[in-house]
Design a protein around this motif. Structure first.
Motif, PDB file in Angstrom:
ATOM      1  N   ARG A 153      24.096  24.566  19.667  1.00  0.00           N
ATOM      2  CA  ARG A 153      24.801  23.470  19.913  1.00  0.00           C
ATOM      3  C   ARG A 153      24.414  22.325  18.935  1.00  0.00           C
ATOM      4  NH1 ARG A 153      23.438  22.252  25.261  1.00  0.00           N
ATOM      5  NH2 ARG A 153      25.221  23.882  25.853  1.00  0.00           N
ATOM      6  N   ALA A 154      23.351  22.062  18.600  1.00  0.00           N
ATOM      7  CA  ALA A 154      22.849  21.079  17.793  1.00  0.00           C
ATOM      8  C   ALA A 154      23.408  21.085  16.263  1.00  0.00           C
ATOM      9  CB  ALA A 154      21.347  20.629  17.778  1.00  0.00           C
ATOM     10  N   ARG A 292      15.487  23.119  15.993  1.00  0.00           N
ATOM     11  CA  ARG A 292      14.011  23.900  15.795  1.00  0.00           C
ATOM     12  C   ARG A 292      12.936  23.065  16.154  1.00  0.00           C
ATOM     13  NH1 ARG A 292      14.138  27.870  11.939  1.00  0.00           N
ATOM     14  NH2 ARG A 292      16.397  28.234  10.831  1.00  0.00           N
ATOM     15  N   MET A 293      13.167  21.748  16.315  1.00  0.00           N
ATOM     16  CA  MET A 293      12.188  20.684  16.605  1.00  0.00           C
ATOM     17  C   MET A 293      12.109  20.034  17.876  1.00  0.00           C
ATOM     18  SD  MET A 293      11.478  18.207  13.087  1.00  0.00           S
ATOM     19  CE  MET A 293      10.865  17.143  14.138  1.00  0.00           C
ATOM     20  N   GLY A 294      13.673  20.365  18.364  1.00  0.00           N
ATOM     21  CA  GLY A 294      13.980  19.644  19.784  1.00  0.00           C
ATOM     22  C   GLY A 294      14.967  18.375  19.217  1.00  0.00           C
ATOM     23  N   ARG A 295      15.892  18.440  20.148  1.00  0.00           N
ATOM     24  CA  ARG A 295      17.235  17.280  19.780  1.00  0.00           C
ATOM     25  C   ARG A 295      16.690  16.046  20.054  1.00  0.00           C
ATOM     26  NH1 ARG A 295      20.394  22.073  23.066  1.00  0.00           N
ATOM     27  NH2 ARG A 295      20.559  23.293  21.286  1.00  0.00           N
ATOM     28  N   ILE A 296      15.846  15.649  21.349  1.00  0.00           N
ATOM     29  CA  ILE A 296      15.468  14.359  21.320  1.00  0.00           C
ATOM     30  C   ILE A 296      14.630  13.934  20.299  1.00  0.00           C
ATOM     31  CG2 ILE A 296      14.177  12.589  23.021  1.00  0.00           C
ATOM     32  CD1 ILE A 296      15.175  14.539  25.364  1.00  0.00           C
ATOM     33  N   ASN A 297      13.521  14.948  19.927  1.00  0.00           N
ATOM     34  CA  ASN A 297      12.542  14.525  18.889  1.00  0.00           C
ATOM     35  C   ASN A 297      13.031  14.085  17.645  1.00  0.00           C
ATOM     36  OD1 ASN A 297      10.649  15.347  20.626  1.00  0.00           O
ATOM     37  ND2 ASN A 297      10.081  17.222  19.850  1.00  0.00           N
ATOM     38  N   THR A 298      13.934  14.914  17.118  1.00  0.00           N
ATOM     39  CA  THR A 298      14.711  14.842  15.884  1.00  0.00           C
ATOM     40  C   THR A 298      15.779  13.448  15.864  1.00  0.00           C
ATOM     41  OG1 THR A 298      14.935  17.249  15.674  1.00  0.00           O
ATOM     42  CG2 THR A 298      16.554  15.970  14.237  1.00  0.00           C
ATOM     43  N   ALA A 299      16.254  13.131  17.086  1.00  0.00           N
ATOM     44  CA  ALA A 299      17.113  12.039  17.042  1.00  0.00           C
ATOM     45  C   ALA A 299      15.874  10.785  16.879  1.00  0.00           C
ATOM     46  CB  ALA A 299      17.766  11.923  18.510  1.00  0.00           C
ATOM     47  N   PRO A 343      24.156  16.379  21.801  1.00  0.00           N
ATOM     48  CA  PRO A 343      22.979  17.396  22.035  1.00  0.00           C
ATOM     49  C   PRO A 343      22.066  16.814  23.065  1.00  0.00           C
ATOM     50  CG  PRO A 343      23.374  17.924  19.759  1.00  0.00           C
ATOM     51  CD  PRO A 343      24.366  16.483  20.244  1.00  0.00           C
ATOM     52  N   VAL A 344      21.710  15.436  22.856  1.00  0.00           N
ATOM     53  CA  VAL A 344      20.787  14.675  23.586  1.00  0.00           C
ATOM     54  C   VAL A 344      21.227  14.595  25.144  1.00  0.00           C
ATOM     55  CG1 VAL A 344      19.638  12.637  23.792  1.00  0.00           C
ATOM     56  CG2 VAL A 344      19.387  13.404  21.616  1.00  0.00           C
ATOM     57  N   THR A 345      22.465  14.035  24.932  1.00  0.00           N
ATOM     58  CA  THR A 345      23.194  13.932  26.346  1.00  0.00           C
ATOM     59  C   THR A 345      23.180  15.260  27.291  1.00  0.00           C
ATOM     60  OG1 THR A 345      24.495  12.169  25.636  1.00  0.00           O
ATOM     61  CG2 THR A 345      25.165  13.286  27.623  1.00  0.00           C
TER      62      THR A 345
END
Length: 430
Positions: A153-154, A292-299, A343-345
Motif C-alpha cells: 500500500r505505501a 520496509r521500515m514501518g509507515r509511521i517510522n518513515t513518516a 498509509p499512516v491513517t
C-alpha cells in the motif's frame, strides 16, 4: 494495531486486507491516480511561478503580497474543506460522477482566470473555483487506491502521490515558458487544456472495490470522533505542522531566488522544477521505505529531515548552486505528508474507516494551507521593514519558522507510534 471498533468491524477490515490483490488492475488505478495528481496538485504546486510573476510585475495593481498568497492558499484549503461533500456525493452517486464534475469545474476555472482583471476575479477563479474542482477530483482517490493494496500500500500510494511532483515539474516549466512567450492569459488556457486531456481518461479508467467493504463506497461525510481519537490526534497534529512548513517552502523558493538572491525569474522557475523532480523520486521512495521500515517510522524520519534541510541548508543558501541542493532535498522529503498520510491513517484506524478519518484530516489541513504563506510573508516583511534586513537575510525568520514546523510535526508522530505499538520502543517497526 489496537481494535478500533467491534468484532464485526475488525472482521471486515481483515477481510479487506485478505482480499486486496496487491497488484493486477490496482497498478492501473495507481497510474491513473498518478496522472490525476499530476494534473491537479502538480499544477497547483506550480502556483509559486504565478506568485513570483504577480509580485514582481504588480500584475493586479493595488494587490498586496498577502492577497496573492491567499489565492494559492485558497486553492488547497477549499479542496480540502469540501471533503465531507465529496465523500457524501461519492456515497450517494458513486465516486466517478463528482470527479467528472470536478474535472469540468477545474478546467473551467483556469479559463475564467485567464480573463481575470481584478484581484477578486482572480480569487474566485484561480482560488475558490479551482479549489472546488481539485477537491472533487482528489478526495476520493486515496481510499480507492488503498482498496487495491495491503502489503504494497505505501509504495502504491507513494507512486501515486509522486504524480504531483511530476505534474509540478511539467507545469513549472510550461507555465514559465507560456508566460514569457504567450502571456499570462494563454498560460492559463494551455494549462487548462493539458489538464483536461490528462484527467478525462484517467477518471474513466479508475475502478473501486467497494463490494469488498459492504457494497458501497464506504465514506462517511464527517465523523468528529477522530478529533479526539487517542492515536489519530497525533496524526492530525503532524499534518498541521508539516503542512505549515511544506506550503511555505514550496511556494517561497522561486521568490527567495528572485528577491533574496537576485536571480532571474527563469532560475526561480527552474528551482521549482527541480523541487518537483525531487518529489517524483522522493514520494515513491518514501512509500518503498515505509513498506520496509514501518509507515509511521518513515513518516517521522523524513518529516524531520525536511525540517533539518530548512534549518541547515536553506538558511545558509547564498548561491544558486546551494539553493539547487536544498530544492532537491526539500523536494524528496518536504511532501512526506502527502505520501504517508494514507498509509499512516490506515495503520491507526483501518481501511474501513479511512475515508471518514481522512475527511477530518482534510478539514484540519485547511488552516495551514490557507495561512502558511501569508504568515511567512508577514515574517519576511517584519524582517525587512522592522529589523531592516535585506536580501536573503530578510527570509531567515521565515525559514526558521518553516524548519521548526517540520520538526514539531515529526515529533508528534511519536504519540501515534506509542498508540499503535503500546510502548515507547522507538526503533520498533511500526
Amino acid at each position: 494495531m489496537p481494535p478500533v471498533g467491534g468484532k464485526e468491524e475488525v472482521e471486515e477490515i481483515e477481510c479487506a486486507k485478505a482480499t486486496a490483490p496487491d497488484g493486477g488492475y490496482g497498478w492501473i488505478v495507481a497510474i491513473c491516480t498518478f496522472m490525476c495528481n499530476a494534473a491537479t496538485f502538480g499544477n497547483v504546486t506550480s502556483f509559486g511561478v504565478f506568485l513570483s510573476f504577480y509580485r514582481q510585475n504588480d500584475y493586479f495593481p493595488g494587490t498586496s503580497d498577502i492577497q496573492y498568497a491567499f489565492v494559492g492558499g485558497a486553492i488547497v484549503a477549499i479542496a480540502l474543506v469540501i471533503s465531507p461533500l465529496s465523500n457524501y456525493l461519492g456515497n450517494r452517486f458513486g465516486f466517478r460522477l463528482p470527479m467528472i464534475v470536478g474535472v469540468l469545474l477545474y478546467t473551467g476555472s483556469q479559463i475564467a482566470a485567464a480573463f481575470a482583471r481584478t484581484f477578486w476575479e482572480l480569487l474566485l477563479s484561480q482560488g475558490i473555483a479551482m479549489g472546488l474542482g481539485v477537491g472533487l477530483i482528489f478526495i476520493p482517490l486515496l481510499p480507492i487506491l488503498s482498496q487495491w493494496f495491503n502489503k504494497r500500500r505505501a509504495i502504491a500510494l507513494g507512486l501515486a502521490t509522486g504524480g504531483s511532483g511530476g505534474g509540478s515539474l511539467v507545469f513549472s516549466i510550461v507555465t514559465r515558458a507560456s508566460i514569457e512567450n504567450l502571456g499570462l492569459r494563454w498560460a492559463f488556457i494551455v494549462n487548462a487544456v493539458v489538464c483536461l486531456v490528462v484527467l478525462i481518461p484517467s477518471v474513466l479508467l479508475i475502478r473501486d472495490r467497494s463490494h469488498v467493504l459492504g457494497g458501497k463506497h464506504n465514506m462517511e461525510p464527517l465523523e468528529l470522533r477522530w478529533l479526539w481519537h487517542r492515536g489519530y490526534v497525533w496524526v492530525w497534529i503532524w499534518a498541521f505542522f508539516s503542512l505549515m512548513g511544506y506550503v511555505f517552502a514550496v511556494w517561497t523558493i522561486p521568490t527567495f531566488a528572485v528577491s533574496g538572491l537576485g536571480l532571474t525569474q527563469t532560475q526561480g522557475a527552474n528551482l521549482q522544477a527541480i523541487l518537483a523532480a525531487g518529489q517524483m523520486v522522493g514520494r515513491p521512495g518514501i512509500g518503498l521505505v515505509a513498506d520496509r521500515m514501518g509507515r509511521i517510522n518513515t513518516a517521522a524520519v523524513f518529516t524531520f529531515v525536511a525540517g533539518l534541510s530548512c534549518l541547515v541548508v536553506w538558511m545558509l543558501s547564498r548561491s544558486y548552486g546551494v539553493l539547487i541542493f536544498f530544492a532537491i532535498i526539500q523536494g524528496m522529503t518536504g511532501g512526506t505528508f502527502w505520501s504517508a498520510c494514507g498509509p499512516v491513517t490506515a495503520e491507526v484506524v483501518g481501511v474501513k474507516d479511512m475515508g471518514s478519518a481522512m475527511a477530518i484530516l482534510w478539514i484540519i489541513c485547511v488552516i495551514p494551507n490557507l495561512v502558511a504563506e501569508p504568515i511567512g510573508i508577514e515574517l519576511i516583511n517584519y524582517s525587512g521593514q522592522v529589523l531592516g534586513k535585506q536580501g536573503a537575510d530578510a527570509y531567515l525568520i521565515g525559514v526558521g519558522f518553516t524548519g521548526g514546523c517540520f520538526v514539531v510535526g515529526a515529533l508528534a508522530l511519536l504519540g501515534t507510534k506509542r498508540f499503535v505499538q503500546g510502548n515507547w520502543k522507538i526503533w520498533e517497526r511500526t
